[in-house]
Design an enzyme around this catalytic site. Structure first.
Site, PDB file in Angstrom:
ATOM      1  N   GLU A 174      42.928  39.502  45.315  1.00 25.69           N
ATOM      2  CA  GLU A 174      43.238  38.077  45.508  1.00 25.69           C
ATOM      3  C   GLU A 174      44.690  37.861  45.937  1.00 25.69           C
ATOM      4  O   GLU A 174      45.563  37.575  45.111  1.00 25.69           O
ATOM      5  CB  GLU A 174      42.960  37.263  44.237  1.00 25.69           C
ATOM      6  CG  GLU A 174      43.179  35.770  44.466  1.00 25.69           C
ATOM      7  CD  GLU A 174      43.064  34.933  43.202  1.00 25.69           C
ATOM      8  OE1 GLU A 174      43.046  33.696  43.321  1.00 25.69           O
ATOM      9  OE2 GLU A 174      43.010  35.508  42.099  1.00 25.69           O
TER      10      GLU A 174
ATOM     11  N   LYS B  65      39.240  37.563  47.396  1.00 25.08           N
ATOM     12  CA  LYS B  65      39.326  36.155  47.005  1.00 25.08           C
ATOM     13  C   LYS B  65      40.523  35.566  47.724  1.00 25.08           C
ATOM     14  O   LYS B  65      41.669  35.947  47.474  1.00 25.08           O
ATOM     15  CB  LYS B  65      39.462  36.005  45.486  1.00 25.08           C
ATOM     16  CG  LYS B  65      39.512  34.545  45.046  1.00 25.08           C
ATOM     17  CD  LYS B  65      39.361  34.382  43.540  1.00 25.08           C
ATOM     18  CE  LYS B  65      39.448  32.921  43.137  1.00 25.08           C
ATOM     19  NZ  LYS B  65      39.167  32.692  41.708  1.00 25.08           N
TER      20      LYS B  65
END
Length: 297
Positions: free
Chosen positions: A175, A212
């Site tokens: 992420e 993400k």
């Protein structure tokens, strides 16, 4: 790695709930829920309150595997129980795949980015995650400016740790968030995509990851990542966008599904009746699900 859960995350219709606010963000999460800081006296009581909040969310009939593929947990949530079962087991029994946030927060900004703080106990955390039947992990960095060296440092750090997570037979969610308020957000995203592609192409034959990412400014800017054979799934964080705007942006991007936090639970409050609480959560789940499945991979 649980192959049934892997297939669900890779091919299932729905989204991933982010219930992993931790440390310094916990008081704000509780305040948004309607529990002020004077309602608890110490950190233990604070975490008791936040577990009560998450338990109410997880046990709600609205929090259902028909529309929710997985849920990302905070470490203390993983170690606590919901209705007599460890949280990961409870979720798995509902058909929802459990993930664990493993990062320890952000370092100070340098070269336009915030790297992750050192994760000194990563090996022990991964061992415990396997004990608790966790499927995968998540770790967050933040990109503020289109600094080439800074973005490469973020992606390098993310993939270095992802390889350790894969070696522990867990699925890493990489992420590298781009700040939605960045004055050069689109340029940050272009550089980020290129650096992620480079690192994806360097993975071993049997290695795959999840990503993400912030919903991009340019529609389908991450399509090459969505379609990459080394990527199981690309999920999108709401990043501070209100739910309606986040859903609208998400719908425009092929193959992206949601992994929202505040946009998911922003309308549920401690003082609501169960009926009102469940309906508010159901409304959020329905709208995020619709935005996640309107365009298939």
């Amino acid at each position: 790695m649980n192959q049934q859960q892997l297939d669900r995350i890779k091919n299932g219709k729905g989204f991933i709930a982010a219930l992993d606010q931790s440390g310094g963000s916990t008081p704000k999460a509780l305040a948004d829920y309607g529990i002020p800081e004077d309602a608890y006296n110490n950190e233990d009581e604070m975490f008791d309150k936040v577990h009560e909040m998450r338990t109410r969310i997880i046990t709600s009939p609205a929090f259902d595997s028909e529309k929710i593929l997985g849920a990302i947990l905070f470490e203390k949530t993983m170690d606590r129980k919901v209705e007599g079962k460890y949280t990961g087991d409870y979720l798995a029994d509902k058909g929802i795949v459990p993930f664990l946030k493993v990062d320890k927060g952000l370092a100070d900004k340098e070269n336009g980015v915030q790297l992750m703080k050192p994760i000194n106990d990563l090996d022990e955390t991964l061992r415990r995650a396997n004990e608790r039947k966790i499927f995968g992990t998540k770790m967050r960095s933040v990109i503020h400016d289109p600094d080439e060296s800074g973005i490469e440092a973020v992606v390098q750090q993310q993939f270095d740790i992802a390889k350790r997570i894969l070696a522990s037979d867990l699925m890493p969610i990489v992420e590298p968030e781009v700040n939605i308020h960045s004055e050069e957000k689109e340029k940050c995203e272009e550089l980020l995509r290129n650096h992620i592609l480079k690192h994806l192409n360097e993975l071993e034959e049997d290695q795959q990851v999840m990503l993400k990412l912030t919903i991009p400014t340019k529609t389908n800017a991450y399509k090459e990542l969505v379609d990459h054979p080394k990527v199981i799934r690309v999920v999108a964080l709401s990043g501070g966008y209100e739910r309606e705007e986040a859903n609208e942006k998400l719908t425009a991007n092929d193959g992206l599904i949601a992994s929202f936090s505040r946009a998911l639970v922003g309308d549920v409050y401690a003082d609501q009746s169960d009926e009102t609480f469940d309906q508010a959560l159901q409304n959020a789940v329905d709208s995020i699900y619709a935005a996640s499945v309107q365009k298939g991979r």
